[in-house]
Design a protein around this motif. Structure first.
Motif, PDB file in Angstrom:
ATOM      1  N   THR A   7       0.849  -1.227  -0.068  1.00  0.00           N
ATOM      2  CA  THR A   7       0.242   0.070   0.045  1.00  0.00           C
ATOM      3  C   THR A   7       0.938   1.267   0.087  1.00  0.00           C
ATOM      4  O   THR A   7       1.674   1.312   1.017  1.00  0.00           O
ATOM      5  CB  THR A   7      -0.915   0.012   1.248  1.00  0.00           C
ATOM      6  OG1 THR A   7      -1.970  -1.002   1.260  1.00  0.00           O
ATOM      7  CG2 THR A   7      -1.667   1.404   1.346  1.00  0.00           C
ATOM      8  N   TYR A   8       0.642   2.171  -0.613  1.00  0.00           N
ATOM      9  CA  TYR A   8       1.524   3.396  -1.220  1.00  0.00           C
ATOM     10  C   TYR A   8       0.676   4.504  -0.488  1.00  0.00           C
ATOM     11  O   TYR A   8      -0.469   4.896  -0.815  1.00  0.00           O
ATOM     12  CB  TYR A   8       1.866   3.528  -2.552  1.00  0.00           C
ATOM     13  CG  TYR A   8       2.755   2.657  -3.099  1.00  0.00           C
ATOM     14  CD1 TYR A   8       2.451   1.409  -3.504  1.00  0.00           C
ATOM     15  CD2 TYR A   8       4.201   2.831  -2.824  1.00  0.00           C
ATOM     16  CE1 TYR A   8       3.263   0.535  -3.707  1.00  0.00           C
ATOM     17  CE2 TYR A   8       5.122   1.917  -3.304  1.00  0.00           C
ATOM     18  CZ  TYR A   8       4.710   0.636  -3.606  1.00  0.00           C
ATOM     19  OH  TYR A   8       5.488  -0.104  -4.088  1.00  0.00           O
ATOM     20  N   LEU A   9       1.160   5.147   0.851  1.00  0.00           N
ATOM     21  CA  LEU A   9       0.545   6.369   1.312  1.00  0.00           C
ATOM     22  C   LEU A   9       1.082   7.643   0.780  1.00  0.00           C
ATOM     23  O   LEU A   9       2.553   7.581   0.662  1.00  0.00           O
ATOM     24  CB  LEU A   9       0.623   6.121   2.570  1.00  0.00           C
ATOM     25  CG  LEU A   9       0.121   4.776   3.283  1.00  0.00           C
ATOM     26  CD1 LEU A   9       0.396   4.748   4.742  1.00  0.00           C
ATOM     27  CD2 LEU A   9      -1.538   4.877   3.207  1.00  0.00           C
ATOM     28  N   CYS A  10       0.236   8.595   0.724  1.00  0.00           N
ATOM     29  CA  CYS A  10       0.702   9.825   0.483  1.00  0.00           C
ATOM     30  C   CYS A  10       0.353  10.721   1.863  1.00  0.00           C
ATOM     31  O   CYS A  10      -0.724  10.620   2.243  1.00  0.00           O
ATOM     32  CB  CYS A  10      -0.079  10.388  -0.637  1.00  0.00           C
ATOM     33  SG  CYS A  10       0.273  12.108  -1.158  1.00  0.00           S
ATOM     34  N   ALA A  11       1.239  11.854   2.065  1.00  0.00           N
ATOM     35  CA  ALA A  11       1.087  12.584   3.026  1.00  0.00           C
ATOM     36  C   ALA A  11       1.569  14.165   2.823  1.00  0.00           C
ATOM     37  O   ALA A  11       2.415  14.187   2.345  1.00  0.00           O
ATOM     38  CB  ALA A  11       1.519  11.956   4.475  1.00  0.00           C
ATOM     39  N   VAL A  12       0.627  14.870   3.329  1.00  0.00           N
ATOM     40  CA  VAL A  12       1.081  16.393   3.072  1.00  0.00           C
ATOM     41  C   VAL A  12       1.476  17.065   4.364  1.00  0.00           C
ATOM     42  O   VAL A  12       0.736  16.776   5.531  1.00  0.00           O
ATOM     43  CB  VAL A  12       0.161  17.083   2.402  1.00  0.00           C
ATOM     44  CG1 VAL A  12      -0.096  16.704   0.971  1.00  0.00           C
ATOM     45  CG2 VAL A  12      -1.193  17.310   3.118  1.00  0.00           C
ATOM     46  N   ILE A  13       2.496  17.874   4.601  1.00  0.00           N
ATOM     47  CA  ILE A  13       2.750  18.388   5.849  1.00  0.00           C
ATOM     48  C   ILE A  13       2.834  19.937   5.637  1.00  0.00           C
ATOM     49  O   ILE A  13       3.111  20.545   4.805  1.00  0.00           O
ATOM     50  CB  ILE A  13       4.113  18.193   6.192  1.00  0.00           C
ATOM     51  CG1 ILE A  13       4.402  18.442   7.715  1.00  0.00           C
ATOM     52  CG2 ILE A  13       5.199  18.629   5.353  1.00  0.00           C
ATOM     53  CD1 ILE A  13       5.688  17.561   8.166  1.00  0.00           C
ATOM     54  N   ALA A  14       1.935  20.420   6.467  1.00  0.00           N
ATOM     55  CA  ALA A  14       1.884  22.050   6.509  1.00  0.00           C
ATOM     56  C   ALA A  14       1.899  22.626   8.047  1.00  0.00           C
ATOM     57  O   ALA A  14       1.791  21.970   9.007  1.00  0.00           O
ATOM     58  CB  ALA A  14       0.288  22.166   6.067  1.00  0.00           C
ATOM     59  N   TYR A  15       2.302  23.787   7.736  1.00  0.00           N
ATOM     60  CA  TYR A  15       2.541  24.655   8.966  1.00  0.00           C
ATOM     61  C   TYR A  15       1.242  24.640   9.968  1.00  0.00           C
ATOM     62  O   TYR A  15       0.230  25.227   9.312  1.00  0.00           O
ATOM     63  CB  TYR A  15       3.231  25.678   9.063  1.00  0.00           C
ATOM     64  CG  TYR A  15       3.611  26.553  10.018  1.00  0.00           C
ATOM     65  CD1 TYR A  15       3.020  27.835  10.746  1.00  0.00           C
ATOM     66  CD2 TYR A  15       4.686  25.939  11.091  1.00  0.00           C
ATOM     67  CE1 TYR A  15       3.706  28.407  11.609  1.00  0.00           C
ATOM     68  CE2 TYR A  15       5.186  26.621  12.058  1.00  0.00           C
ATOM     69  CZ  TYR A  15       4.496  27.741  12.531  1.00  0.00           C
ATOM     70  OH  TYR A  15       4.819  28.547  13.580  1.00  0.00           O
ATOM     71  N   SER A  16       1.116  24.365  11.116  1.00  0.00           N
ATOM     72  CA  SER A  16      -0.312  24.539  11.799  1.00  0.00           C
ATOM     73  C   SER A  16      -0.266  25.546  12.905  1.00  0.00           C
ATOM     74  O   SER A  16      -1.029  25.484  13.850  1.00  0.00           O
ATOM     75  CB  SER A  16      -0.571  23.129  12.451  1.00  0.00           C
ATOM     76  OG  SER A  16       0.678  22.507  13.397  1.00  0.00           O
ATOM     77  N   GLY A  17       1.155  26.290  12.991  1.00  0.00           N
ATOM     78  CA  GLY A  17       1.184  27.501  14.012  1.00  0.00           C
ATOM     79  C   GLY A  17       1.954  26.941  15.281  1.00  0.00           C
ATOM     80  O   GLY A  17       2.033  25.533  15.564  1.00  0.00           O
ATOM     81  N   ALA A  18       2.530  27.838  16.127  1.00  0.00           N
ATOM     82  CA  ALA A  18       3.121  27.565  17.296  1.00  0.00           C
ATOM     83  C   ALA A  18       4.278  26.413  16.989  1.00  0.00           C
ATOM     84  O   ALA A  18       4.555  25.848  17.926  1.00  0.00           O
ATOM     85  CB  ALA A  18       2.091  27.000  18.240  1.00  0.00           C
ATOM     86  N   GLY A  19       5.021  26.705  15.939  1.00  0.00           N
ATOM     87  CA  GLY A  19       6.183  25.913  15.466  1.00  0.00           C
ATOM     88  C   GLY A  19       5.851  24.482  15.517  1.00  0.00           C
ATOM     89  O   GLY A  19       6.826  23.706  15.327  1.00  0.00           O
ATOM     90  N   SER A  20       4.708  23.871  15.242  1.00  0.00           N
ATOM     91  CA  SER A  20       4.521  22.739  15.022  1.00  0.00           C
ATOM     92  C   SER A  20       3.894  22.566  13.495  1.00  0.00           C
ATOM     93  O   SER A  20       3.472  23.276  12.980  1.00  0.00           O
ATOM     94  CB  SER A  20       3.536  21.950  15.956  1.00  0.00           C
ATOM     95  OG  SER A  20       2.161  22.521  15.629  1.00  0.00           O
ATOM     96  N   TYR A  21       3.901  21.298  12.767  1.00  0.00           N
ATOM     97  CA  TYR A  21       3.715  20.903  11.629  1.00  0.00           C
ATOM     98  C   TYR A  21       2.451  19.791  11.619  1.00  0.00           C
ATOM     99  O   TYR A  21       2.622  18.972  12.396  1.00  0.00           O
ATOM    100  CB  TYR A  21       4.945  20.370  10.943  1.00  0.00           C
ATOM    101  CG  TYR A  21       5.994  21.474  10.555  1.00  0.00           C
ATOM    102  CD1 TYR A  21       6.818  21.936  11.259  1.00  0.00           C
ATOM    103  CD2 TYR A  21       5.721  22.226   9.353  1.00  0.00           C
ATOM    104  CE1 TYR A  21       7.487  23.020  11.289  1.00  0.00           C
ATOM    105  CE2 TYR A  21       6.484  23.286   9.115  1.00  0.00           C
ATOM    106  CZ  TYR A  21       7.486  23.281   9.907  1.00  0.00           C
ATOM    107  OH  TYR A  21       8.279  24.674   9.560  1.00  0.00           O
TER     108      TYR A  21
END
Lengths: 113, 112
Positions: free
Chosen positions: A85-99
């Motif tokens: 199974t191939y998984l895709c994931a996006v990472i975005a800045y969510s504020g307060a120094g966390s992603y």
């Protein structure tokens, strides 16, 4: 709300039959996109990180590409051992120094000898 | 070097019991994440630890779920009064300064 949609849900290929998996996303403040491979009963194994539109990464029979709205994982001349199974994931800045990492549901690839 | 390890690999419990799941991250990784993967679903974020900062608990589905990270290393995810809908694979991941995250093999929880 960040969304990641993978298609198809499942894909059966004959050995040697090249194809592509799709990952489309809507996210604010994209910082990167990951592709993972997951074998049954195991955790996801990192494959690629893509950071900007136009970027491409290759590893053996796999090539990942990125546009502003989607990513493709191209599989050239697949072998049965590419079944996973191939998984895709996006990472975005969510504020307060966390992603925040948001995953799609994955594409289950089966390569038939 | 050793990767992320999780224990137990499988856990079967009865509805209403408490369970503890353990994660040993890669040495030196400051970030630690817990995810839940249910059958046919994508990975669901639960909680995130970064160094000594307050954890991001925004993904915890209810107050029955809690997690702690001791000494900036090992983490324990606790589920109190387990319900059948808690059955899933619980995955832990760790990371360093970059965005890449490395996953453990997961703990498969079955609530009868």
């Amino acid at each position: 709300e960040d969304q990641v949609t993978q298609s198809p849900e499942a894909l059966r290929l004959q050995e040697g039959e090249s194809s592509s998996l799709n990952c489309s996303y809507t996210v604010s403040g994209l910082r990167g996109l990951f592709w993972y491979r997951q074998d049954p009963g195991k955790g996801p194994e990192f494959l690629f990180t893509l950071y900007s539109a136009g970027e491409e990464k290759e590893k053996e029979r796999l090539k990942a590409t990125l546009t502003k709205k989607e990513s493709f994982l191209h599989i050239t001349a697949p072998k049965p051992e590419d079944s996973a199974t191939y998984l895709c994931a996006v990472i975005a800045y969510s504020g307060a120094g966390s992603y925040q990492l948001t995953f799609g549901k994955g594409t289950k690839l089966s390569v038939i000898p | 070097g050793a990767g992320v390890s999780q224990s137990p690999s499988n856990k079967v419990t009865e509805k209403g019991k408490d369970v503890e799941l353990r994660c040993d991250p890669i040495s030196g990784h400051t970030a630690l994440y817990w995810y839940r993967q249910s059958l046919g679903q994508g990975l669901e974020f639960l909680i995130y630890f970064q160094g000594n900062s307050a954890p991001d608990k925004s993904g915890l589905p209810s107050d029955r779920f809690s997690a702690e990270r001791t000494g900036g290393s090992v983490s324990t995810l606790t589920i109190q009064r387990t319900q059948q809908e808690d059955s899933a694979v619980y995955l832990c991941a760790s990371g360093s300064a970059g965005l890449k995250r490395f996953f453990g093999p997961g703990t498969r929880l079955t609530v009868l």
